[in-house]
Write a protein that holds these residues in place. Structure first.
Motif, PDB file in Angstrom:
ATOM      1  N   PHE A  53       0.831  -1.206   0.000  1.00 33.75           N
ATOM      2  CA  PHE A  53       0.000   0.000   0.000  1.00 33.75           C
ATOM      3  C   PHE A  53       0.863   1.253   0.000  1.00 33.75           C
ATOM      4  O   PHE A  53       0.566   2.223  -0.710  1.00 33.75           O
ATOM      5  N   ALA A  57       0.419   4.077  -2.730  1.00 36.15           N
ATOM      6  CA  ALA A  57      -0.039   5.399  -2.303  1.00 36.15           C
ATOM      7  C   ALA A  57       0.913   6.484  -2.794  1.00 36.15           C
ATOM      8  O   ALA A  57       0.480   7.526  -3.312  1.00 36.15           O
ATOM      9  N   LEU A  83      -7.408   5.113  -4.328  1.00 34.69           N
ATOM     10  CA  LEU A  83      -6.736   5.196  -3.034  1.00 34.69           C
ATOM     11  C   LEU A  83      -7.733   5.108  -1.881  1.00 34.69           C
ATOM     12  O   LEU A  83      -7.393   4.631  -0.798  1.00 34.69           O
ATOM     13  N   LYS A  84      -8.959   5.526  -2.127  1.00 35.95           N
ATOM     14  CA  LYS A  84     -10.005   5.386  -1.115  1.00 35.95           C
ATOM     15  C   LYS A  84     -10.222   3.912  -0.778  1.00 35.95           C
ATOM     16  O   LYS A  84     -10.291   3.527   0.395  1.00 35.95           O
ATOM     17  N   SER A  86      -8.184   1.212  -1.307  1.00 35.89           N
ATOM     18  CA  SER A  86      -7.054   0.517  -0.696  1.00 35.89           C
ATOM     19  C   SER A  86      -6.809   0.988   0.731  1.00 35.89           C
ATOM     20  O   SER A  86      -6.441   0.195   1.605  1.00 35.89           O
ATOM     21  N   SER A  87      -7.036   2.269   1.007  1.00 42.16           N
ATOM     22  CA  SER A  87      -6.852   2.758   2.377  1.00 42.16           C
ATOM     23  C   SER A  87      -7.963   2.248   3.292  1.00 42.16           C
ATOM     24  O   SER A  87      -7.732   1.966   4.469  1.00 42.16           O
ATOM     25  N   LEU A  92      -7.539   2.873   7.236  1.00 40.94           N
ATOM     26  CA  LEU A  92      -6.942   4.212   7.312  1.00 40.94           C
ATOM     27  C   LEU A  92      -8.046   5.237   7.061  1.00 40.94           C
ATOM     28  O   LEU A  92      -8.213   5.769   5.969  1.00 40.94           O
ATOM     29  N   VAL A  95      -7.394   9.002   5.682  1.00 39.89           N
ATOM     30  CA  VAL A  95      -6.932   8.965   4.295  1.00 39.89           C
ATOM     31  C   VAL A  95      -8.098   8.597   3.382  1.00 39.89           C
ATOM     32  O   VAL A  95      -8.308   9.209   2.328  1.00 39.89           O
ATOM     33  N   LYS A  96      -8.864   7.612   3.795  1.00 44.60           N
ATOM     34  CA  LYS A  96     -10.012   7.161   3.001  1.00 44.60           C
ATOM     35  C   LYS A  96     -11.023   8.289   2.802  1.00 44.60           C
ATOM     36  O   LYS A  96     -11.515   8.524   1.688  1.00 44.60           O
ATOM     37  N   CYS A  99      -9.666  10.953   0.405  1.00 43.98           N
ATOM     38  CA  CYS A  99      -9.646  10.464  -0.975  1.00 43.98           C
ATOM     39  C   CYS A  99     -11.050  10.428  -1.570  1.00 43.98           C
ATOM     40  O   CYS A  99     -11.241  10.670  -2.768  1.00 43.98           O
ATOM     41  N   TYR A 138      -1.476  10.641   5.427  1.00 41.49           N
ATOM     42  CA  TYR A 138      -0.738   9.445   5.008  1.00 41.49           C
ATOM     43  C   TYR A 138       0.590   9.344   5.756  1.00 41.49           C
ATOM     44  O   TYR A 138       0.972   8.263   6.231  1.00 41.49           O
ATOM     45  N   GLU A 142       1.725   6.228   8.019  1.00 39.29           N
ATOM     46  CA  GLU A 142       2.940   5.538   7.593  1.00 39.29           C
ATOM     47  C   GLU A 142       3.917   5.433   8.763  1.00 39.29           C
ATOM     48  O   GLU A 142       4.527   4.382   8.991  1.00 39.29           O
TER      49      GLU A 142
END
Length: 200
Positions: A53, A57, A83-84, A86-87, A92, A95-96, A99, A138, A142
């Motif tokens: 990811f 990202a 990205l929405k 996968s996050s 996450l 982030v979601k 996105c 992010y 991370e």
């Protein structure tokens, strides 16, 4: 068994030995990913998903910057949607949510996606602002996740090197479509309660 939010608050951690993930990561969702690990010490499966990811990202942010420069709203919407998903798989949440707003503005709608927004310049301006925020969000998750998966200093191997050497998924360069498919499969598996752990 997954912990309730009350249990998380009382214990200050998620499960045995897991740190407080803060409000940027949904603990219950992330715990479901961790439950797929066959070895709780190595956590190779979840580690490969998380670091895969990270790669995707960072590549997506570069593409978003380019699409913003090109004033390409459809591309920004597509990248935000990707990205929405996968996050969301990793829990996450911030982030979601950011996105998702990029996705909606890219479709020339308001941030909730309910009302049309015909002003293209306004949509691009909003996306530019959100992109700054989502990159900060992010960076925060991370840092938390890399700390969680930190390699013991005694190993003499950096975190990234260790992960890429031992976890095949982290070495794959998946396209957006392939990563979206993997994300979808993981979401279905989690919702269905399937055991995706690999036998030793």
């Amino acid at each position: 068994m997954a912990l309730t939010r009350t249990q998380q608050s009382e214990e200050g951690s998620v499960g045995d030995g897991l740190p407080d993930l803060g409000d940027s990561i949904d603990a219950l969702t992330f715990e479901q990913i961790l439950e797929m690990d066959d070895d709780e010490d190595e956590r190779e499966f979840s580690k490969s998903i998380v670091f895969g990811f990270f790669d995707q990202a960072e590549e997506t942010f570069v593409k978003m910057d380019k699409a913003l420069e090109d004033r390409d709203l459809p591309e920004l919407s597509s990248l935000g949607h990707f990205l929405k998903g996968s996050s969301a798989t990793l829990g996450l949440t911030k982030v979601k949510e950011s996105c998702e707003k990029i996705q909606h503005y890219g479709q020339q709608k308001d941030e909730a996606g309910t009302t049309d927004e015909p002003d293209e310049d306004l949509c691009l301006s909003r996306i530019e602002e959100i992109l700054v925020v989502v990159k900060e969000q992010y960076a925060e998750v991370e840092k938390v996740l890399k700390k969680f998966y930190a390699t013991p200093a005694a190993s003499g191997i950096s975190l990234d090197t260790n992960v890429r050497r031992r976890t095949p998924l982290a070495t794959l360069k998946l396209t957006h479509e392939q990563w979206a498919s993997l994300t979808t499969m993981l979401l279905i598996a989690l919702a269905s309660g399937l055991d995706l752990r690999f036998p030793v």
